[in-house]
Design a protein around this motif. Structure first.
Motif, mmCIF file in Angstrom:
data_model
loop_
_atom_site.group_PDB
_atom_site.id
_atom_site.type_symbol
_atom_site.label_atom_id
_atom_site.label_comp_id
_atom_site.label_asym_id
_atom_site.label_seq_id
_atom_site.Cartn_x
_atom_site.Cartn_y
_atom_site.Cartn_z
ATOM 1 N N ASP A 209 97.593 63.272 -5.978
ATOM 2 C CA ASP A 209 98.182 63.143 -7.305
ATOM 3 C C ASP A 209 99.489 62.358 -7.230
ATOM 4 O O ASP A 209 99.789 61.711 -6.218
ATOM 5 C CB ASP A 209 98.387 64.524 -7.943
ATOM 6 N N THR A 210 100.257 62.437 -8.295
ATOM 7 C CA THR A 210 101.500 61.660 -8.365
ATOM 8 C C THR A 210 102.521 62.101 -7.323
ATOM 9 O O THR A 210 103.371 61.306 -6.915
ATOM 10 C CB THR A 210 102.123 61.811 -9.771
ATOM 11 N N THR A 211 102.439 63.340 -6.877
ATOM 12 C CA THR A 211 103.374 63.818 -5.853
ATOM 13 C C THR A 211 103.171 63.065 -4.546
ATOM 14 O O THR A 211 104.135 62.699 -3.864
ATOM 15 C CB THR A 211 103.209 65.330 -5.626
ATOM 16 N N ASP A 212 101.922 62.819 -4.193
ATOM 17 C CA ASP A 212 101.635 62.055 -2.977
ATOM 18 C C ASP A 212 102.227 60.650 -3.071
ATOM 19 O O ASP A 212 102.838 60.150 -2.120
ATOM 20 C CB ASP A 212 100.126 61.984 -2.745
ATOM 21 N N ALA A 213 102.046 60.024 -4.233
ATOM 22 C CA ALA A 213 102.602 58.679 -4.426
ATOM 23 C C ALA A 213 104.128 58.704 -4.383
ATOM 24 O O ALA A 213 104.764 57.782 -3.856
ATOM 25 C CB ALA A 213 102.119 58.111 -5.756
ATOM 26 N N PHE A 214 104.715 59.771 -4.946
ATOM 27 C CA PHE A 214 106.169 59.889 -4.928
ATOM 28 C C PHE A 214 106.701 59.916 -3.499
ATOM 29 O O PHE A 214 107.652 59.205 -3.158
ATOM 30 C CB PHE A 214 106.602 61.157 -5.665
ATOM 31 N N TYR A 215 106.078 60.728 -2.632
ATOM 32 C CA TYR A 215 106.538 60.820 -1.240
ATOM 33 C C TYR A 215 106.299 59.519 -0.486
ATOM 34 O O TYR A 215 107.087 59.145 0.392
ATOM 35 C CB TYR A 215 105.868 61.993 -0.530
ATOM 36 N N THR A 216 105.239 58.823 -0.827
ATOM 37 C CA THR A 216 104.980 57.525 -0.204
ATOM 38 C C THR A 216 106.061 56.518 -0.598
ATOM 39 O O THR A 216 106.593 55.788 0.251
ATOM 40 C CB THR A 216 103.592 57.007 -0.617
ATOM 41 N N LEU A 217 106.416 56.490 -1.879
ATOM 42 C CA LEU A 217 107.483 55.600 -2.339
ATOM 43 C C LEU A 217 108.836 55.990 -1.745
ATOM 44 O O LEU A 217 109.659 55.133 -1.418
ATOM 45 C CB LEU A 217 107.551 55.612 -3.869
ATOM 46 N N GLN A 218 109.057 57.287 -1.578
ATOM 47 C CA GLN A 218 110.305 57.761 -0.977
ATOM 48 C C GLN A 218 110.418 57.293 0.468
ATOM 49 O O GLN A 218 111.490 56.862 0.914
ATOM 50 C CB GLN A 218 110.340 59.296 -1.033
#
Length: 427
Positions: A353-362
């Motif tokens: 979900d969006t949390t996975d993408a958030f950590y990837t962008l971080q």
């Protein structure tokens, strides 16, 4: 046009990420996901990592190990290798975890390199031979060697202070994102002195050498005595390591030497009796455990590898009786369980979900800014969705694309989705 569309879509999906959503997400099952690239561990430097510790660390992650560490290697030699060895450069570029040990041979070289040193260790096979070769019958020669040695050790601190940051910069020039763990430097004379097969006078000189090396490592002062010119340093080699940014430090020095009042256990943990600092079986297990515990981002592997190595070492009960805290360290790593990361699911919560993408962008933002990795090595490989060996906005784009399609009610097979991405030029 394709990239412009991708970046525009990423921006829209990233906005949704920040706003949050109540849309149900797809639950990934192990049967549907392809495996992330295995963790690659690269070890380099000197004797301390020339044994099996890197293999233990790699096995803990279910990965592979490549070692360039060698007995007798110095920091100067290492700088040359980093500059000239193309295979090493390539392996560093591909590494997920980099283990580094350097400095111990820089430290002992002035002690037994011959010439004006105490002893020419090239004529010796064991530490007992070194002790017995010390010329205690010639106080003038001993005093002269002592003065040269203490001056060389102080100069050596300055050389290490110059060279060690160069080593780190060189490693990072090949790989900015890998978890980089550096060993603190052991005092090779950190042994049980009564075990030496020599006279008490020679044991006393070995103890004096231990004190000199400890000042070079940890700072402090040894006052002059009858056969000692003394030595003083405000800033030791381990201080230089500890104050270096962008690395995790495994404090094996403290384990080897022990706290005040504890017996040093160099003979139990290393082969220093044979004049090298490679580990004994229990020493290798402890070293690997110390490396894994150097950074909280390195936990989350299969601890049974460590537990089995400890049991098979044949020295678990001996270590437990001598150092309960070291036994506890190994036991804690041995109890670790695999976090269960799968490709794309960097939070290991069974959904993408969006949390996975958030950590990837971080992670991408942190590395792009020259800061340390924010991820576990397996987690980072799971974030590398397209298999490019780099975590960046493209990976987050694919995570968000998958999330958006599933949230819109499309029947998307994750395995096929990922295989298509990797088959299309990893773009």
């Amino acid at each position: 046009m394709k990239n412009a569309w991708k970046h525009k879509t990423l921006a829209v999906l990233a906005a949704a990420l920040l706003m949050g959503t109540a849309t149900p997400v797809y639950t990934a099952s192990a049967a549907e996901t392809i495996e992330p690239d295995p963790v690659k561990v690269v070890a380099l430097g000197d004797d301390v990592l020339a044994g099996t510790a890197a293999n233990y660390v790699a096995d803990y992650y279910g990965g592979t190990a490549v070692s360039y560490a060698s007995v007798g290697n110095t920091t100067t030699n290492l700088l040359t290798e980093l500059a000239d060895n193309a295979a090493l450069q390539q392996d560093l570029a591909e590494a997920d975890v980099i283990l580094l040990s350097t400095g111990v041979n820089d430290l002992v070289e002035p002690v037994w390199s011959g010439g004006s040193a105490f002893v020419d260790a090239s004529t010796c096979e064991t530490l007992d031979d070194v002790a017995n070769a010390i010329p205690t019958n010639d106080l003038t020669a001993l005093s002269d060697a002592d003065k040269v040695l203490t001056a060389n050790l102080v100069d050596g601190i300055g050389t290490f202070e110059e060279q060690f940051p160069q080593v780190i910069r060189s490693i990072r020039s090949y790989n900015a994102s890998a978890n980089l763990v550096v060993q603190s430097i052991n005092n090779p004379m950190g042994v049980d002195f009564p075990q030496l097969s020599t006279s008490q006078n020679r044991r006393n000189i070995i103890i004096q050498l231990y004190s000199y090396l400890d000042v070079a490592l940890e700072g402090g002062t040894v006052l002059p005595s009858l056969t000692s010119s003394g030595i003083s340093a405000d800033y030791g080699m381990n201080d230089i390591i500890a104050d270096t940014s962008g690395i995790a430090v495994s404090d094996y020095y403290a384990a080897y030497v022990g706290a005040e009042g504890e017996k040093a256990i160099g003979f139990l943990l290393s082969n220093i009796r044979n004049l090298d600092m490679t580990g004994t079986p229990v020493g290798e297990v402890l070293l690997a455990s110390s490396l894994i515990r150097a950074d909280e981002k390195l936990t989350g592997g299969d601890g049974t590898i460590i537990a089995a190595g400890y049991e098979n070492s044949g020295s678990a009960s001996e270590l437990q009786s001598m150092r309960t805290e070291l036994d506890a360290l190994i036991q804690s790593v041995g109890a670790d369980t695999d976090a269960g990361y799968t490709l794309c699911d960097v939070t290991a919560d069974g959904v993408i979900d969006t949390t996975d993408a958030f950590y990837t962008l971080q992670e991408y933002a942190s590395i792009s800014a020259g800061a340390s990795t924010t991820m576990h090595p397996v987690q980072r490989n799971c974030a590398d969705v397209n298999g490019s060996n780099t975590v960046d906005t493209t990976d987050a784009f694919y995570q968000l694309m998958y999330y958006a399609q599933v949230s819109a009610g499309q029947d998307v097979d994750l395995d096929e989705f990922l295989q298509t991405i990797r088959a299309n030029g990893q773009s």
